[in-house]
Design a protein around this motif. Structure first.
Motif: not given
Length: 289
Positions: A34-40
């Motif tokens: 949705a937003a290109g945010i990476v959540l490790p």
């Protein structure tokens, strides 16, 4: 007796019936899309703490049920993305950018305005507005009369963010006086008014800024080109392919010779690097055609 190994689907301190590693992985996949945010994986507890209020408010009880909801409800997905964005910012952050703007770029922009040419600015990922108002004060300068004339000319600033609560605060244009201490006193004196411990941005500044909700990962309903773009400490949440696509899109909407200001730990890489020349610490200029 040897204890049985803990399930790899558990997150310490949280019942797997409510929130599991599988739930986190699914949320991370959704947010990236949705937003290109990476959540490790290390962000699993942050995701839990930020989304738990939304899960409860939606009556979902478990995160798996909430994941089903955001898969069907675009508005709820937007809330989820907003909750997982970081809105840490402050006035005059990375002051060398604003000094470059005042000393190197502003004279050129003044000349454009004198010749009745438009000047367009974008604060991309504006968060709660401290960056945007720092930009506008730097643009209008320490002389009120000159600044008012600039504000009355064809000068417009787009300030965008993905989080509605951040946009709401930015539009309110009111901050504790102490928060403006990094801003040069000559600018604070001219462009803010103190009211009960708060600093309120001047109407002359507010009239040239348009705050908009915008997902940098999505479509940009933008016409024309910008003289400069600030996008700082946003790309740190993206992977390299996403960063490179974003920088290329910025290049496409910048005027030849326009400037891109990015965060201190960010760099321009990939195919779009050929479009830019590094002219200062995290300051890039688009090459002329």
């Amino acid at each position: 007796m040897t204890a049985a190994p803990a399930s790899t689907n558990t997150i310490p301190g949280v019942s797997p019936d409510i929130y599991s590693s599988a739930d986190f992985a699914q949320i991370a996949k959704i947010i990236y899309g949705a937003a290109g945010i990476v959540l490790p994986q290390g962000k699993a507890m942050l995701v839990y703490s930020r989304l738990a209020p939304l899960v409860r408010a939606a009556g979902s009880v478990t995160f798996s049920k909430y994941i089903e909801l955001i898969g069907e409800d675009a508005a709820e997905l937007n809330k989820t993305v907003a909750a997982l964005t970081t809105n840490h910012t402050f006035f005059y952050r990375e002051a060398h950018h604003f000094e470059h703007l005042r000393n190197e770029l502003r004279p050129h922009l003044l000349e454009k305005l004198r010749h009745r040419q438009p000047v367009r600015v974008w604060s991309a990922g504006c968060s709660s507005g401290e960056e945007t108002w720092s930009i506008v004060m730097s643009l209008l300068g320490p002389d009120r009369s000159s600044g008012i004339n600039m504000a009355r000319s064809d000068l417009r600033v787009l300030a965008s963010d993905i989080a509605p609560h951040a946009i709401q605060k930015a539009e309110a244009a009111t901050y504790p006086v102490k928060d403006l201490s990094p801003v040069p006193e000559e600018l604070r004196r001219v462009w803010t008014t103190e009211k009960g411990g708060d600093a309120v941005m001047a109407d002359a500044m507010r009239q040239i800024v348009r705050f908009r909700l915008l997902n940098l990962h999505g479509d940009w309903p933008i016409k024309g080109h910008f003289d400069f773009i600030f996008c700082r400490n946003v790309m740190i949440y993206f992977d390299n392919p996403t960063k490179e696509r974003l920088v290329k899109r910025f290049a496409d909407v910048l005027e030849p010779g326009g400037f891109l200001y990015i965060g201190h730990s960010e760099r321009v890489t990939g195919p779009a690097a050929n479009d830019f020349q590094l002219v200062g610490p995290t300051i890039y200029r688009k090459r002329a055609a």
